[in-house]
Design an enzyme around this catalytic site. Structure first.
Site, mmCIF file in Angstrom:
data_model
loop_
_atom_site.group_PDB
_atom_site.id
_atom_site.type_symbol
_atom_site.label_atom_id
_atom_site.label_comp_id
_atom_site.label_asym_id
_atom_site.label_seq_id
_atom_site.Cartn_x
_atom_site.Cartn_y
_atom_site.Cartn_z
ATOM 1 N N PRO A 95 0.826 -1.213 0.000
ATOM 2 C CA PRO A 95 0.000 0.000 0.000
ATOM 3 C C PRO A 95 0.861 1.264 0.000
ATOM 4 C CG PRO A 95 -0.747 -1.535 1.693
ATOM 5 C CD PRO A 95 0.559 -2.067 1.175
ATOM 6 N N ARG A 160 -2.076 -8.701 -21.785
ATOM 7 C CA ARG A 160 -2.975 -8.291 -22.865
ATOM 8 C C ARG A 160 -2.353 -7.269 -23.799
ATOM 9 N NH1 ARG A 160 -6.218 -4.272 -22.228
ATOM 10 N NH2 ARG A 160 -8.129 -5.300 -22.905
ATOM 11 N N ASP A 175 -8.464 1.113 -25.546
ATOM 12 C CA ASP A 175 -8.855 0.942 -24.147
ATOM 13 C C ASP A 175 -8.663 2.228 -23.363
ATOM 14 O OD1 ASP A 175 -9.567 -1.702 -24.304
ATOM 15 O OD2 ASP A 175 -7.597 -2.451 -23.706
HETATM 16 N N1 SAH Z 1 0.631 -3.697 7.197
HETATM 17 C C1 SAH Z 1 0.486 -3.332 5.841
HETATM 18 C C2 SAH Z 1 -0.551 -4.176 5.115
HETATM 19 C C3 SAH Z 1 -0.142 -5.582 4.920
HETATM 20 S S1 SAH Z 1 -1.269 -6.418 3.929
HETATM 21 C C4 SAH Z 1 0.044 -1.903 5.733
HETATM 22 O O1 SAH Z 1 -0.733 -1.460 6.568
HETATM 23 O O2 SAH Z 1 0.473 -1.214 4.796
HETATM 24 C C5 SAH Z 1 -0.306 -7.793 3.364
HETATM 25 C C6 SAH Z 1 0.301 -7.668 1.998
HETATM 26 O O3 SAH Z 1 -0.707 -7.472 1.032
HETATM 27 C C7 SAH Z 1 1.250 -6.512 1.798
HETATM 28 O O4 SAH Z 1 2.546 -6.826 2.246
HETATM 29 C C8 SAH Z 1 1.222 -6.318 0.291
HETATM 30 O O5 SAH Z 1 2.104 -7.196 -0.375
HETATM 31 C C9 SAH Z 1 -0.200 -6.723 -0.054
HETATM 32 N N2 SAH Z 1 -1.070 -5.561 -0.228
HETATM 33 C C10 SAH Z 1 -2.067 -5.153 0.591
HETATM 34 N N3 SAH Z 1 -2.685 -4.062 0.130
HETATM 35 C C11 SAH Z 1 -2.081 -3.737 -1.033
HETATM 36 C C12 SAH Z 1 -2.256 -2.690 -1.985
HETATM 37 N N4 SAH Z 1 -3.177 -1.736 -1.844
HETATM 38 N N5 SAH Z 1 -1.449 -2.683 -3.068
HETATM 39 C C13 SAH Z 1 -0.480 -3.603 -3.224
HETATM 40 N N6 SAH Z 1 -0.267 -4.619 -2.351
HETATM 41 C C14 SAH Z 1 -1.051 -4.687 -1.271
#
Ligand code: SAH
Length: 262
Positions: A95, A160, A175
């Site tokens: 995130p 794609r 697209d």
């Molecule tokens: N503690 C972290 C969330 C971990 S969720 C935080 O609060 O930021 C577990 C895993 O899911 C993350 O390590 C990541 O690889 C994936 N993940 C969760 N949300 C994501 C998002 N919005 N974009 C990309 N990967 C995500």
């Protein structure tokens, strides 16, 4: 040259169903996309094959351990070298990463590929990120339970764009986002649809916009462009601004936008 993805995951079984249907299947069968799955647990120690542990400093949730990740990455590097593949950058889904865009997808689609690290639990020990991760990518401002869906999303979006993968060769060119605007609406048979009465609405016929049946290619192209402009101006005005800044709006486009009462 194929685009190669080495995916580090605790759940490799999530990937096979996706690669067995549609566009992603064609991309893998024709080997324009080459996805290799690495079960992180295979690189863990001991009977329990631990890949996670408690967080120093306390608090809930587990952290992915550095050492199995390092051994896994080492094995991937060896495999890439044996295949004469260049050293691929390591992408972590998080995130905290940069939101994924079609522009980044287009760059990744040119190859040579990437190592995709799917986080789980609270995430990855920061020391692995600092030492080995080249790029962090987010799917958006919400939290998933793992990086597998983001990895599948990226692989799908890249697949794609590979030549020969979509049935209609140029279809991705129209697209959303490929020219910086949202896509226009699409219509197919029947030409006139009969809708039953529902709620306050009486029974009615809904026709396809007549221009689409005119056979006049220039008029159709203009209509589609205007639909794109209208939709984008309404829903994503910042994309119009960006297209304008890139000099991609014609006089005709500007004229159309000016008379849209938004
Ligand atoms: N503690 C972290 C969330 C971990 S969720 C935080 O609060 O930021 C577990 C895993 O899911 C993350 O390590 C990541 O690889 C994936 N993940 C969760 N949300 C994501 C998002 N919005 N974009 C990309 N990967 C995500």
């Amino acid at each position: 040259m194929a685009v190669r993805f080495d995916v580090i995951t605790l759940f490799p079984e999530l990937f096979a169903p996706f690669q067995s249907v549609g566009v992603t299947r064609r991309a893998h069968e024709s080997r324009v996309v080459d996805t290799r799955l690495w079960q992180l647990r295979d690189f863990a120690d001991g009977n329990y094959r631990r890949v996670d542990d408690r967080s120093f400093g306390g608090g809930p949730g587990m952290v992915m351990l550095v050492e199995p990740l390092q051994r896994c990455l080492q094995a991937i590097r060896a495999d890439q070298a044996a295949a004469a593949s260049p050293r691929l950058p390591v992408v972590l889904f998080s995130p905290a990463g940069k939101p994924l865009t079609q522009q980044r997808v287009q760059q990744l689609a040119q190859g040579p590929g990437a190592v995709l690290l799917c986080g789980r639990y609270e995430g990855v020990d920061q020391r692995f990120i600092d030492a080995h991760v080249d790029e962090e990518i987010s799917l958006g401002d919400y939290v998933l339970s793992g990086g597998e869906l983001p990895a599948l999303t990226l692989i799908d979006a890249v697949a794609r764009l590979q030549p020969g993968v979509l049935h209609a060769a140029a279809s991705h060119e129209q697209d959303s986002f490929s020219d910086g605007l949202l896509d226009c609406p699409h219509y197919s048979r029947p030409e006139v649809l009969s809708l039953a009465a529902e709620g306050d609405l009486p029974e009615r016929d809904v026709a396809v916009p007549p221009v689409l049946l005119s056979g006049h290619h220039a008029h159709i192209a203009r209509w589609r462009r205007e639909q794109q402009l209208r939709l984008t101006a309404t829903r994503r005005p910042e994309l119009i601004e960006a297209a304008r800044a890139r000099g991609e709006l014609s006089k005709q486009d500007e004229h159309f936008l000016a008379q849209l009462a938004l």
